[in-house]
Every structure is written in C-alpha cells, then in structure tokens.
Enzyme design. Structure first.
Site, PDB file in Angstrom:
ATOM      1  N   GLU A 187       0.853  -1.184   0.000  1.00 14.13           N
ATOM      2  CA  GLU A 187       0.000   0.000   0.000  1.00 14.13           C
ATOM      3  C   GLU A 187       0.889   1.235   0.000  1.00 14.13           C
ATOM      4  O   GLU A 187       1.752   1.404   0.867  1.00 14.13           O
ATOM      5  CB  GLU A 187      -0.946   0.035   1.210  1.00 14.13           C
ATOM      6  CG  GLU A 187      -1.836   1.287   1.173  1.00 14.13           C
ATOM      7  CD  GLU A 187      -3.097   1.195   2.011  1.00 14.13           C
ATOM      8  OE1 GLU A 187      -3.124   0.420   2.981  1.00 14.13           O
ATOM      9  OE2 GLU A 187      -4.067   1.924   1.688  1.00 14.13           O
ATOM     10  N   GLY A 189       1.056   4.995   0.747  1.00 10.41           N
ATOM     11  CA  GLY A 189       0.306   5.940   1.572  1.00 10.41           C
ATOM     12  C   GLY A 189      -0.151   5.252   2.841  1.00 10.41           C
ATOM     13  O   GLY A 189      -1.028   4.382   2.835  1.00 10.41           O
ATOM     14  N   GLY A 192      -1.898   9.142   8.766  1.00 15.65           N
ATOM     15  CA  GLY A 192      -1.471   9.654  10.067  1.00 15.65           C
ATOM     16  C   GLY A 192      -0.867  11.025   9.871  1.00 15.65           C
ATOM     17  O   GLY A 192       0.059  11.185   9.077  1.00 15.65           O
ATOM     18  N   ASP A 218       5.611   5.283   2.373  1.00 19.58           N
ATOM     19  CA  ASP A 218       5.132   6.648   2.578  1.00 19.58           C
ATOM     20  C   ASP A 218       6.299   7.599   2.420  1.00 19.58           C
ATOM     21  O   ASP A 218       7.440   7.252   2.734  1.00 19.58           O
ATOM     22  CB  ASP A 218       4.512   6.794   3.974  1.00 19.58           C
ATOM     23  CG  ASP A 218       3.502   7.923   4.031  1.00 19.58           C
ATOM     24  OD1 ASP A 218       2.278   7.642   4.109  1.00 19.58           O
ATOM     25  OD2 ASP A 218       3.924   9.110   3.980  1.00 19.58           O
ATOM     26  N   ASP A 236       9.153   8.266  -2.030  1.00 17.92           N
ATOM     27  CA  ASP A 236       8.233   9.155  -2.736  1.00 17.92           C
ATOM     28  C   ASP A 236       7.728   8.432  -3.986  1.00 17.92           C
ATOM     29  O   ASP A 236       8.537   8.016  -4.829  1.00 17.92           O
ATOM     30  CB  ASP A 236       8.996  10.432  -3.118  1.00 17.92           C
ATOM     31  CG  ASP A 236       8.099  11.489  -3.713  1.00 17.92           C
ATOM     32  OD1 ASP A 236       7.045  11.129  -4.302  1.00 17.92           O
ATOM     33  OD2 ASP A 236       8.439  12.673  -3.593  1.00 17.92           O
ATOM     34  N   GLN A 237       6.429   8.297  -4.112  1.00 17.56           N
ATOM     35  CA  GLN A 237       5.886   7.533  -5.232  1.00 17.56           C
ATOM     36  C   GLN A 237       6.129   8.213  -6.574  1.00 17.56           C
ATOM     37  O   GLN A 237       5.960   7.584  -7.617  1.00 17.56           O
ATOM     38  CB  GLN A 237       4.390   7.244  -5.034  1.00 17.56           C
ATOM     39  CG  GLN A 237       3.464   8.422  -5.268  1.00 17.56           C
ATOM     40  CD  GLN A 237       2.005   8.054  -5.079  1.00 17.56           C
ATOM     41  OE1 GLN A 237       1.372   8.545  -4.161  1.00 17.56           O
ATOM     42  NE2 GLN A 237       1.442   7.202  -5.926  1.00 17.56           N
ATOM     43  N   ASP A 259      -2.856   4.648  -2.431  1.00 16.63           N
ATOM     44  CA  ASP A 259      -3.596   5.586  -1.562  1.00 16.63           C
ATOM     45  C   ASP A 259      -2.607   6.641  -1.066  1.00 16.63           C
ATOM     46  O   ASP A 259      -2.565   6.972   0.108  1.00 16.63           O
ATOM     47  CB  ASP A 259      -4.220   4.820  -0.370  1.00 16.63           C
ATOM     48  CG  ASP A 259      -5.159   5.706   0.455  1.00 16.63           C
ATOM     49  OD1 ASP A 259      -5.610   6.752  -0.065  1.00 16.63           O
ATOM     50  OD2 ASP A 259      -5.433   5.358   1.622  1.00 16.63           O
ATOM     51  N   HIS A 262      -2.393  11.035  -4.472  1.00 19.33           N
ATOM     52  CA  HIS A 262      -3.600  11.227  -5.283  1.00 19.33           C
ATOM     53  C   HIS A 262      -3.433  12.316  -6.336  1.00 19.33           C
ATOM     54  O   HIS A 262      -4.414  12.795  -6.912  1.00 19.33           O
ATOM     55  CB  HIS A 262      -4.842  11.493  -4.417  1.00 19.33           C
ATOM     56  CG  HIS A 262      -5.090  10.407  -3.425  1.00 19.33           C
ATOM     57  ND1 HIS A 262      -5.235   9.098  -3.790  1.00 19.33           N
ATOM     58  CD2 HIS A 262      -5.186  10.433  -2.067  1.00 19.33           C
ATOM     59  CE1 HIS A 262      -5.408   8.363  -2.708  1.00 19.33           C
ATOM     60  NE2 HIS A 262      -5.361   9.136  -1.653  1.00 19.33           N
TER      61      HIS A 262
HETATM   62  C1  LIG Z   1      -4.809   9.178   2.711  1.00 16.81           C
HETATM   63  S1  LIG Z   1      -3.312   8.883   3.553  1.00 16.81           S
HETATM   64  C2  LIG Z   1      -3.251   7.121   3.550  1.00 16.81           C
HETATM   65  C3  LIG Z   1      -4.264   6.519   4.466  1.00 16.81           C
HETATM   66  C4  LIG Z   1      -4.091   5.044   4.720  1.00 16.81           C
HETATM   67  N1  LIG Z   1      -3.792   4.291   3.522  1.00 16.81           N
HETATM   68  C5  LIG Z   1      -5.360   4.492   5.341  1.00 16.81           C
HETATM   69  O1  LIG Z   1      -6.236   3.977   4.602  1.00 16.81           O
HETATM   70  O2  LIG Z   1      -5.522   4.574   6.551  1.00 16.81           O
HETATM   71  C6  LIG Z   1      -2.154   9.384   2.357  1.00 16.81           C
HETATM   72  C7  LIG Z   1      -0.696   9.135   2.728  1.00 16.81           C
HETATM   73  O3  LIG Z   1       0.068   9.298   1.530  1.00 16.81           O
HETATM   74  C8  LIG Z   1       1.319   9.841   1.858  1.00 16.81           C
HETATM   75  N2  LIG Z   1       1.894  10.479   0.664  1.00 16.81           N
HETATM   76  C9  LIG Z   1       1.610  11.704   0.149  1.00 16.81           C
HETATM   77  N3  LIG Z   1       2.365  11.944  -0.934  1.00 16.81           N
HETATM   78  C10 LIG Z   1       3.125  10.846  -1.124  1.00 16.81           C
HETATM   79  C11 LIG Z   1       4.119  10.498  -2.083  1.00 16.81           C
HETATM   80  N4  LIG Z   1       4.469  11.339  -3.071  1.00 16.81           N
HETATM   81  N5  LIG Z   1       4.717   9.285  -1.976  1.00 16.81           N
HETATM   82  C12 LIG Z   1       4.373   8.424  -0.981  1.00 16.81           C
HETATM   83  N6  LIG Z   1       3.446   8.719  -0.043  1.00 16.81           N
HETATM   84  C13 LIG Z   1       2.828   9.898  -0.104  1.00 16.81           C
HETATM   85  C14 LIG Z   1       1.002  10.819   2.984  1.00 16.81           C
HETATM   86  O4  LIG Z   1       2.163  11.081   3.766  1.00 16.81           O
HETATM   87  C15 LIG Z   1      -0.095  10.104   3.741  1.00 16.81           C
HETATM   88  O5  LIG Z   1       0.439   9.376   4.812  1.00 16.81           O
END
Ligand SMILES: C[S@@+](CC[C@H](N)C(=O)[O-])C[C@H]1O[C@@H](n2cnc3c(N)ncnc32)[C@H](O)[C@@H]1O
Length: 377
Positions: A187, A189, A192, A218, A236-237, A259, A262
């Site tokens: 997964e 993301g 938190g 994340d 970083d995705q 997730d 986005h």
């Molecule tokens: C909506 S939350 C995820 C919620 C979790 N999957 C859940 O269902 O409880 C989004 C997460 O994506 C991470 N995020 C944002 N940009 C990102 C990126 N470019 N690469 C990886 N993670 C990222 C954020 O730090 C955040 O923790």
C-alpha cells in the site's frame, strides 16, 4: 529465514511447525505466536484488571506468558502478579500455529484452568469472574477469523469505511479470494498526520489477511510502524526508481493499493511502474478518483475527464481491454495484454491482472459486421 516467514510457509502443516520448534526453540516460536494473538484480539472489555496466562507447550516444555487485560489498554505481557489470574489457557505450539497461520482448527486444540488463585481479599467473585470471562473471550478472539473489514477500518482508524469513504465493501468483494493465502500486499500511503504516526490500514490488512505480508510505503518516515508481517519503507511515489527498488525487494505483489498523494500524474506513473510487478491473478487498486476532477491535484473539472487524469487512465485501460475488437487490428501493448478486468466504483477502481488473450470476432465475420470501411487507422 525468520520465524514469521517459516510459520507463514508452514501454514496448516503440523510437521513443518514441529520442525521449526525443534530448530528455533519453543521460547522464540511462542513469542511470535503470543504477539500475533495479542495483535489480532479485540480490544479488552473488562473494567476490572485481570491476567490471562498463555501456556504454550511442545513435548514436556512450556513457554508461559501472563497478559494483563483491562479496558482502554492493549493487552500487555507482565511478569508480576499484582492482578489476579483469571484464566490459564494451554495450547500446543503446533495447534496454535496451525490455527493462526494455517486456518485449520485441530481437534482438542486447547485446554484451560479457570481462576486458579482468586485472592480472598479481592472485591468479590462476581466482578472477578466477569472480568476473567471477558478477558479470556478477548484473548480467544485473537484466534478467530477477522471481523468485517469495515469494522476493522473503524477499529484502527482508517477512513476506508464509515468516514470519508465507503471502500471496504468493495475490497471485501475483490480481495476475498486472497484471504487465506500467503499474499504480499503493497500500500502506497500509510496515513497519520501531525503527531499521529498512523498505520491504520496496515493494521487492518494485517488482521484481515492472517497469512499476508504487508508492505507500506510513505514519503514520511513511518518505519516505527514496522511489526511482524509488516514492512515499512520510506519513499516518494513520484520516483519510479524508488518504486522499482521496493518491487524488486518485496514483490511481486498480489495486491497493490495506491492511496498516496492522489496527484493525477503520480497515479499514472505509479501504475506504469508497479503494474508489471503485480502477479497474474492479482489486483491493482486506485483510491480517491475524485481528484481526477480537482485542479489542485492536476485534475480537470469537466464532464469528461481527459487522458492525463486517473479516470482517464482507467478509460484507456478499458480501450486496451478490448484491443482484440479493434478494426485496425492493433497489436496490444504490455498493459493491454495484461488487464483482464477494470471495476470502477465511486472514487475507487480495481484493475485485475491476467492474460487478456481472448480473440475478437473471427475474420470471416468481422469484415461484414464491423464496418471496416469506416475504420480509422
Ligand atoms: C490518505 S493517507 C493514507 C491513508 C491510509 N492508507 C489508510 O487507509 O488509513 C495518504 C498518505 O500518503 C502519503 N503520501 C503523500 N504523498 C506521497 C508520495 N508522493 N509518496 C508516498 N506517499 C505519499 C502521505 O504522507 C499520507 O500518509
């Protein structure tokens, strides 16, 4: 190979578990089993603190763990006897491992001793007995099948159900075939914010897939959430190199869930990089499709989302799914040849991977009914 991996591979095979206990030692295996039971069990309901003792046996050896249970606190291993022992539960290591990681319940697989030493000056038998029954029920819930995914989402604090989203009913439909398999799920993301470390969905997946290995990635460092069967990666995705490194080390995956940010550009590039690392028969999930229409995420607020958005990506996958029907007999690209289903629900999509090799109409009929004269090249 670590003990958790060996238990996952042993699954329902009692001989394999017995060999593991011989080689790694009862204490080490019992520690992993107790950790898994404690992680899986429901939150304690008893207001009166009480201990439940787990005796895990192999031959004449016993590994004993006393757990203190009380409402609003996680069950904790203790080595003092400040609280009364409400119940002693006895399992053989083999039976417990087969139950937890193999999905099998063998006959006569546990025993118990009730209230072995209630202190005389205690508040009285009724609250103690009720607390003992509740606490024992809590521990036994750790051996039962997981509750519904929506309930787990709420329990751990994800927004996948009864919150911003209503996703878990769809996850239950599409991921049911993976429930009891030793799957790998990634997964992107973890969630938190602020002082909250998050990890709600990682816990939810760990509980719902009893034999699953869960990898969370994340951009924020959440490695403190590392746990048995849960690996946490910082990355970083938007960087395909990082995604590839994760896929090479932890894949191929049965399930990938995007997730993360986005941002529409990230949804495209992450899919392009990771979909080849989904196993045949696996599922790639994209959450939060609403950002296809939000300019702040690179989306476009129009009736028909254009190609560069997440919804645009799904529409192109639909075209690829039907490559065999093209009048111009287009050769399918790698993705078109590997997508066998695109299921879209409000804000979430499930893309099934497989071999998209169904033929189109045969040539002797195609020319007549497809209007080939009208084909655009
Ligand atoms: C909506 S939350 C995820 C919620 C979790 N999957 C859940 O269902 O409880 C989004 C997460 O994506 C991470 N995020 C944002 N940009 C990102 C990126 N470019 N690469 C990886 N993670 C990222 C954020 O730090 C955040 O923790």
């Amino acid at each position: 190979m670590d003990i958790v991996t060996r238990l996952l591979l042993a699954g329902p095979d009692p001989d394999a578990v017995a060999r593991l206990v011989d080689e790694a030692g009862l204490a080490a295996v019992a520690a992993v089993l107790v950790d898994e039971v404690v992680f899986r069990c429901d939150p304690p309901a008893n207001t009166h603190p009480v201990h439940v003792v787990l005796d895990i046996t192999a031959g004449t050896e016993t590994a004993r763990t006393a757990l203190r249970l009380v409402r609003d606190e996680p069950p904790t291993a203790v080595d003092n006897d400040a609280e009364p022992v409400g119940m002693v539960l006895r399992f053989t290591a083999v039976d417990l491992a087969c139950r937890l990681f193999g999905g099998t319940r063998r006959g006569g697989d546990f025993g118990n001793r009730f209230l072995p030493a209630p202190p005389r000056d205690h508040a009285g038998p009724d609250p103690l007995m009720r607390a003992a029954a509740q606490a024992t029920g809590t521990i036994m819930s750790g051996l039962a099948a997981a509750p519904a995914l929506g309930e787990l989402s709420v329990r751990y604090g994800s927004d996948k159900w009864a919150s911003f989203h209503w996703y878990t009913r769809h996850y239950e439909n599409y991921l049911a075939p993976f429930r009891d398999r030793p799957i790998r799920l990634l997964e992107i993301g973890i969630g938190g914010y602020g002082r909250e470390l998050g990890g709600a969905s990682l816990r939810m997946w760990r509980r719902w897939f009893p034999r699953g290995r869960i990898v969370g990635m994340d951009v924020v460092d959440k490695t403190a959430l590392t746990a048995p069967r849960v690996t946490v990666v910082v990355g970083d995705q938007s960087d395909p190199g990082t995604l590839l490194a994760v896929a090479r080390e932890h894949g191929p995956f049965d399930v990938v869930i995007d997730d993360g940010s986005h941002l529409n550009a990230h949804v495209h590039s992450t899919f392009a990089t990771l979909f080849p690392h989904v196993r045949d028969g696996g599922v790639y999930v994209v959450e939060d499709l609403q950002t296809a229409y939000w300019p702040s995420f690179g989306g476009v607020d129009t009736d028909t989302a254009p190609g560069h958005t997440s919804v645009g990506l799904l529409k192109s996958l639909l075209d690829g799914l039907h490559h065999a029907e093209r009048v111009s007999a287009a050769t399918p690209g790698a993705t078109a040849g590997a997508v066998v289903g695109v299921h879209v629900h409000h804000n979430i999509a499930f893309i099934e991977k497989g071999r998209n090799d169904e033929d189109g109409l045969p040539p002797w009929i195609a020319g007549r009914v497809r209007g080939e004269g009208a084909a655009s090249s």
